[in-house]
Enzyme design. Structure first.
Site, PDB file in Angstrom:
ATOM      1  N   ASP A 193       2.839  -4.752   7.880  1.00  0.00           N
ATOM      2  CA  ASP A 193       1.690  -4.038   7.528  1.00  0.00           C
ATOM      3  C   ASP A 193       0.520  -5.049   7.839  1.00  0.00           C
ATOM      4  OD1 ASP A 193      -0.554  -2.633   6.635  1.00  0.00           O
ATOM      5  OD2 ASP A 193       0.302  -1.967   4.933  1.00  0.00           O
ATOM      6  N   HIS A 251       0.771  -1.177   0.123  1.00  0.00           N
ATOM      7  CA  HIS A 251      -0.164   0.049  -0.157  1.00  0.00           C
ATOM      8  C   HIS A 251       0.850   1.278   0.061  1.00  0.00           C
ATOM      9  CE1 HIS A 251      -2.736   2.900   1.850  1.00  0.00           C
ATOM     10  NE2 HIS A 251      -3.978   2.053   1.494  1.00  0.00           N
ATOM     11  N   LYS A 285     -10.520  -0.897  10.358  1.00  0.00           N
ATOM     12  CA  LYS A 285     -10.580  -1.966   9.672  1.00  0.00           C
ATOM     13  C   LYS A 285     -10.939  -3.440  10.370  1.00  0.00           C
ATOM     14  CE  LYS A 285      -7.393  -0.162   6.243  1.00  0.00           C
ATOM     15  NZ  LYS A 285      -8.120   0.434   5.096  1.00  0.00           N
ATOM     16  N   CYS A 323      -4.768   2.403  -3.699  1.00  0.00           N
ATOM     17  CA  CYS A 323      -3.627   3.207  -2.871  1.00  0.00           C
ATOM     18  C   CYS A 323      -2.484   2.015  -2.918  1.00  0.00           C
ATOM     19  CB  CYS A 323      -3.952   3.566  -1.434  1.00  0.00           C
ATOM     20  SG  CYS A 323      -5.152   4.852  -1.065  1.00  0.00           S
ATOM     21  N   GLN A 355      -4.854  -5.328   6.914  1.00  0.00           N
ATOM     22  CA  GLN A 355      -5.662  -6.129   6.153  1.00  0.00           C
ATOM     23  C   GLN A 355      -5.933  -7.541   6.720  1.00  0.00           C
ATOM     24  OE1 GLN A 355      -8.097  -4.858   4.284  1.00  0.00           O
ATOM     25  NE2 GLN A 355      -7.408  -3.071   3.589  1.00  0.00           N
TER      26      GLN A 355
HETATM   27  N1  C6P Z   1      -6.498   0.779   2.881  1.00  0.00           N
HETATM   28  C1  C6P Z   1      -8.147   0.259   1.231  1.00  0.00           C
HETATM   29  O1  C6P Z   1      -9.221   0.573   0.710  1.00  0.00           O
HETATM   30  P1  C6P Z   1      -5.022   3.875   7.266  1.00  0.00           P
HETATM   31  O2  C6P Z   1      -5.541   4.460   6.215  1.00  0.00           O
HETATM   32  O3  C6P Z   1      -3.841   4.353   7.742  1.00  0.00           O
HETATM   33  O4  C6P Z   1      -5.979   3.076   8.207  1.00  0.00           O
HETATM   34  O5  C6P Z   1      -4.574   2.401   6.540  1.00  0.00           O
HETATM   35  C2  C6P Z   1      -3.571   2.360   5.433  1.00  0.00           C
HETATM   36  C3  C6P Z   1      -3.427   0.951   4.758  1.00  0.00           C
HETATM   37  C4  C6P Z   1      -2.038   0.283   4.949  1.00  0.00           C
HETATM   38  N2  C6P Z   1      -1.918  -0.975   4.649  1.00  0.00           N
HETATM   39  C5  C6P Z   1      -2.882  -1.403   3.854  1.00  0.00           C
HETATM   40  C6  C6P Z   1      -2.573  -2.879   3.482  1.00  0.00           C
HETATM   41  C7  C6P Z   1      -4.002  -0.772   3.703  1.00  0.00           C
HETATM   42  O6  C6P Z   1      -4.981  -1.684   3.166  1.00  0.00           O
HETATM   43  C8  C6P Z   1      -4.412   0.199   4.092  1.00  0.00           C
HETATM   44  C9  C6P Z   1      -5.697   1.102   3.777  1.00  0.00           C
HETATM   45  C10 C6P Z   1      -7.726   1.015   2.424  1.00  0.00           C
HETATM   46  O7  C6P Z   1      -7.533  -0.621   0.688  1.00  0.00           O
HETATM   47  C11 C6P Z   1      -7.861   2.408   2.231  1.00  0.00           C
HETATM   48  S1  C6P Z   1      -6.749   3.294   1.072  1.00  0.00           S
END
Ligand code: C6P
Length: 420
Positions: free
Chosen positions: A214, A137, A240, A378, A217
Site C-alpha cells: 500500500d 489503514h 495524495k 482510519c 503515503q
Molecule cells: N489515508 C489519511 O488521512 P484512498 O482513500 O483510497 O485514496 O486511500 C486510502 C488509504 C490507504 N492506505 C493508506 C496508508 C492511507 O493513508 C489511505 C488514506 C487518509 O490518512 C484518509 S483516511
C-alpha cells in the site's frame, strides 16, 4: 600540461531546494483562514494541487474532453491520447516494465479491493492465511477480513514495537505455506513509519509468497521503483500526490494480472460479447470496465509531469529536516507525547496531549489557521496498540516550511493554555 587542464573545474551548481519558490505553484496555500495565514499540515489526508495540474485539467476539459477508446472523432482521439499518455507517464515514473501493468482505479482502496477480489479470493481456501501488520489503514484490513470470512481463511497480524516499527522477526514467523499473500503499508499514515519493504518483499518471495504494498503515503514523499522493489502489486492514490481525487493506480506484475479474472464486467473490458460467450479484452482494459475518470487520469498525468521535474534529493532532505525540527519542537512541550518515533520516518507528526482530546486540538488549531487531522486516521488498530482513542496528526509535504512548524507549535501552546 595542456591549457584546458589548468582551467579550474566548474563548481557544481548549488541550486538548493527552495520550498518558498515551490509554494508559489500551489494557489490554495496563499489564503487566510479565520484571519490567519493558512498553515496546511493535512497532506496525508489529501495534498494540494499545483497550478500545472489545475490548469491542465481546465485546458483538457475546455478543449479535448470526450469519451475515450470509443470514438473515431477528433475529440475522442485527443482525449484517448491524453489519458493513455498519462498511463505512459505513470509507467515511467514508477519504473514498471510495461504500460499494461498500470491499471487505473478510483484510488488505493479500490486497488486493494481489486487484488482481494480477482487475485486472492478465487484461490483462497479454508485455513489459508493473509498476512498483514498492525499499522495498516482500514482499506488494507477490511477487504481481507471480508475475503477470509467468505472462504474460512484467517488474517494474521504482525506486531509493531513501541516506536511504531514493524517487528520483522515476528513478521517472518507469520509467513508459512498457508500464507496466500503478504500485504503491508509502505509508509504508515498514522505513524509515519517507513517500512523496509524491499527486504520484506525478498523475505516473502523466498517462501513463494506474493506481496502487495500500500503505497498511498509513500509516493508523495519519495521516488518508488517497481523493478527495484520487486513487489507483485503496488497501490496508490492521485489525490495524495498533488493530483486530482477519484483516480489512482494499481500496479501489478503482468503475468499475475494476465492470469487474473476481471474485477468488474461492462463496457471497454471485452473484445467480443455474445449471449453464449464473452471474450475479455487484454491488459489493462480487462480491469477498467465502464467510462473511467478521464479528466482525473489526465490530471494525474500532469501531477506526474510536475513531480518529474522536482529536485527529489532536495525535497527528501528538506522534509527530513522539517521532521527533525518538528519532533524537537514538539518534544519541548511537556504535555505532548509523540505517537510513532521510528528510526525511518516520513514527515508525519502524530501526537497526543495530556488532558486534551485531539478533536478539541484540531478545532482550536483551525481557529489559528492551522489545518491538521484529528482522529483515528482510519487506523484504529494503531490507536489500540498505543492505547489512545485518537491522535492529532500534522502531515507535511515538500512545500511546508519551518515557519509552518512554528505556527503549529504556537497554536498548540495556546490550545494547551486554554485547557489548563
Ligand atoms: N489515508 C489519511 O488521512 P484512498 O482513500 O483510497 O485514496 O486511500 C486510502 C488509504 C490507504 N492506505 C493508506 C496508508 C492511507 O493513508 C489511505 C488514506 C487518509 O490518512 C484518509 S483516511
Amino acid at each position: 600540461m595542456t591549457a584546458t587542464a589548468t582551467l579550474a573545474k566548474p563548481e557544481p551548481a548549488t541550486t538548493g531546494f527552495d520550498p518558498e519558490a515551490l509554494r508559489a505553484d500551489f494557489p490554495a496555500l496563499h489564503q487566510e483562514i479565520h484571519g490567519h495565514p493558512l498553515t496546511f499540515l493535512d497532506n496525508a489526508a489529501s495534498s494540494q494541487r499545483p497550478n500545472a495540474v489545475i490548469d491542465e485539467i481546465a485546458r483538457f476539459d475546455r478543449n479535448d474532453y470526450a469519451n475515450i477508446h470509443r470514438g473515431v472523432h477528433e475529440l475522442s482521439q485527443r482525449a484517448t491520447k491524453a489519458y493513455e499518455g498519462a498511463r505512459d507517464k505513470i509507467r515511467q515514473y514508477i519504473n514498471a516494465r510495461d504500460r499494461k501493468e498500470i491499471i487505473f482505479v478510483r484510488g488505493t482502496t479500490e486497488a486493494i479491493n481489486l487484488v482481494a477480489s480477482s487475485f486472492v479470493r478465487p484461490s483462497l481456501n479454508l485455513g489459508d492465511e493473509i498476512a498483514l501488520t498492525t499499522m495498516e489503514h482500514h482499506s488494507n484490513i477490511v477487504p481481507w477480513q471480508m475475503a477470509c470470512r467468505e472462504r474460512g481463511a484467517v488474517v494474521r497480524v504482525a506486531p509493531i514495537n513501541d516506536r511504531g516499527e514493524l517487528e520483522l522477526e515476528e513478521l517472518e514467523k507469520l509467513l508459512t505455506p498457508r500464507t496466500k499473500l503478504l500485504t503491508l503499508v509502505h509508509v504508515s499514515n498514522a505513524l509515519g513509519t517507513i517500512n523496509p519493504v524491499k527486504e520484506i518483499v525478498a523475505m516473502a518471495h523466498e517462501r513463494g509468497i506474493p506481496v502487495l504494498l500500500d503505497g498511498a503515503q509513500a509516493i508523495p514523499h519519495m521516488r518508488v521503483d517497481m523493478q527495484d522493489l520487486d513487489c507483485d502489486f503496488y497501490a496508490f492514490s492521485s489525490h495524495k500526490m498533488f493530483g486530482p481525487t477519484g483516480v489512482g493506480v494499481l500496479y501489478g506484475k503482468k503475468e499475475l494480472l494476465e492470469a487474473m479474472a476481471p474485477y468488474q464486467g461492462g463496457g471497454d473490458m471485452i473484445s467480443v460479447v455474445t449471449f453464449e460467450k464473452t471474450f475479455y479484452a487484454g491488459l489493462p482494459a480487462k480491469f477498467e470496465a465502464g467510462t473511467p475518470n478521464i479528466t482525473g487520469g489526465v490530471g494525474l498525468g500532469a501531477a506526474i509531469d510536475y513531480l518529474e521535474q522536482l529536485d527529489w534529493d532536495g525535497a527528501v532532505a528538506h522534509e527530513n529536516e522539517l521532521l527533525r525540527y518538528g519532533t524537537e519542537r514538539l518534544s519541548e512541550i511537556p504535555e505532548v507525547r509523540l505517537i510513532g518515533t521510528a528510526n525511518r520516518k516520513a514527515s508525519v507528526l502524530s501526537f497526543v496531549v495530556d488532558g486534551v482530546h485531539p478533536h478539541d486540538i484540531g478545532t482550536i488549531l483551525d481557529r489559528e489557521g492551522v489545518a491538521v487531522r484529528a482522529g483515528h486516521h482510519c487506523a484504529q488498530p494503531v490507536m489500540q496498540r498505543f492505547s489512545v482513542p485518537a491522535t492529532t496528526r500534522a502531515s507535511l509535504a515538500f512545500y511546508n516550511t519551518k515557519e509552518d512548524v512554528d505556527a503549529l507549535i504556537r497554536a498548540l501552546r495556546k490550545t494547551i493554555e486554554v485547557f489548563k
